[in-house]
Design a protein around this motif. Structure first.
Motif, mmCIF file in Angstrom:
data_model
loop_
_atom_site.group_PDB
_atom_site.id
_atom_site.type_symbol
_atom_site.label_atom_id
_atom_site.label_comp_id
_atom_site.label_asym_id
_atom_site.label_seq_id
_atom_site.Cartn_x
_atom_site.Cartn_y
_atom_site.Cartn_z
ATOM 1 N N VAL A 169 103.671 9.463 55.460
ATOM 2 C CA VAL A 169 104.186 8.616 54.387
ATOM 3 C C VAL A 169 104.382 9.488 53.156
ATOM 4 O O VAL A 169 103.459 10.202 52.746
ATOM 5 N N LEU A 170 105.582 9.455 52.572
ATOM 6 C CA LEU A 170 105.834 10.155 51.319
ATOM 7 C C LEU A 170 105.729 9.162 50.172
ATOM 8 O O LEU A 170 106.390 8.114 50.186
ATOM 9 N N LEU A 171 104.892 9.481 49.203
ATOM 10 C CA LEU A 171 104.763 8.669 47.996
ATOM 11 C C LEU A 171 105.606 9.334 46.910
ATOM 12 O O LEU A 171 105.279 10.435 46.453
ATOM 13 N N VAL A 172 106.684 8.677 46.532
ATOM 14 C CA VAL A 172 107.596 9.211 45.522
ATOM 15 C C VAL A 172 107.358 8.419 44.238
ATOM 16 O O VAL A 172 107.954 7.372 44.001
ATOM 17 N N CYS A 173 106.460 8.904 43.408
ATOM 18 C CA CYS A 173 106.035 8.198 42.198
ATOM 19 C C CYS A 173 106.972 8.594 41.062
ATOM 20 O O CYS A 173 107.054 9.781 40.713
ATOM 21 N N SER A 174 107.658 7.609 40.471
ATOM 22 C CA SER A 174 108.825 7.915 39.659
ATOM 23 C C SER A 174 108.925 7.066 38.401
ATOM 24 O O SER A 174 108.370 5.970 38.314
ATOM 25 N N SER A 175 109.691 7.626 37.455
ATOM 26 C CA SER A 175 110.220 6.872 36.328
ATOM 27 C C SER A 175 111.685 7.254 36.239
ATOM 28 O O SER A 175 112.088 8.051 35.389
#
Length: 259
Positions: A169-175
């Motif tokens: 699982v890739l967690l792409v934490c973004s704004s």
């Protein structure tokens, strides 16, 4: 396993941001999630990265991360969130993701390597790129998670290095900064990273107006299984490691690629 996406509307009030993280983590835990992911700059955010970011930065053992660890421990859930971390360069901070286990112990941290110097923005004026390009992967709830931050999504080699390191699982934490076609690109790039690496991609984003919202969960076949829309909120969803394994057998790209 079950994971949750926490779409925040973070601002400059750090305590208010931590309170929102606490509420959403509690809700995710009640819904059976083993992990909850929050966006980039979860604990301090504004429309433009400026000198206030290094001014509020803290070390990873400072009060902000201590409170994040306490939230994870209090609700018995793994937690990932974006923080502003002090660096050794005056006037600059790191844009850092930090992961805590359900016991409050720190599982991993990742300092963003691709800074958003695009679209008229200059993140690198006040943020220092992470010194290491090594993939950051950690285990929680029986699954292996890889960490990426926002603009990293446009660099497919990072996602591939995380998959090579065992991420499911890739967690792409973004704004994700708004603009022409930016929402369409956000959705397409999350799906592309999922398809080309046979992984789930959880793209968790800040809500408008500072960002585009639309936090999503994409399965290894590129199917969008969840879309949180534009409002702040948290939702939990099941991910299947058996699905990851099955898709990797259907499309054995990791065995077939030629470098």
């Amino acid at each position: 396993m079950r994971i949750a996406l926490g779409q925040l509307e973070s601002g400059t009030d750090i305590q208010a941001n931590l309170a929102a993280i606490d509420r959403f983590a509690a809700e995710a835990a009640r819904d059976g999630a083993a992990l909850v992911a929050f966006p980039e700059y979860a604990t301090y955010e504004k429309k433009t990265v400026d000198a206030s970011f290094p001014a509020v930065a803290e070390p990873l053992d400072g009060p902000v991360c201590q409170e994040l660890a306490s939230i994870a421990r209090r609700h018995g859930i793994a937690l990932v969130a974006g923080v502003v971390e002090t660096s050794d360069e005056p006037g600059k901070a790191y844009n850092t993701l930090v992961a805590f286990g359900p016991d409050g112990g720190r599982l991993a941290f990742y300092r963003k390597i691709h800074l958003f110097d695009a679209q008229g923005f200059g993140e690198s004026t006040f943020i220092k790129p992470g010194p290491s390009t090594d993939p950051v992967v950690f285990e929680a709830g029986g699954a292996r998670f890889g960490l990426m931050t926002c603009y990293d999504l446009r660099f497919p080699e990072l996602a591939r290095s995380l998959a090579d390191a065992g991420a499911e699982v890739l967690l792409v934490c973004s704004s994700w900064v708004p603009g022409t076609h930016k929402t369409e690109q956000w959705l397409a790039l999350n799906a592309a990273r999922a398809i080309e690496n046979s992984v789930y991609v959880a793209g968790v984003c800040q809500a408008p107006p500072v960002s585009v919202g639309r936090s999503i969960l994409v399965d290894p076949m590129g199917v969008v299984e969840a879309d949180l829309g534009l409002e702040p909120g948290v939702q939990a969803f099941d991910v299947s490691l058996e699905t990851v394994a099955r898709v990797r057998e259907l499309f054995p790209m990791f065995r077939q690629r030629r470098l």
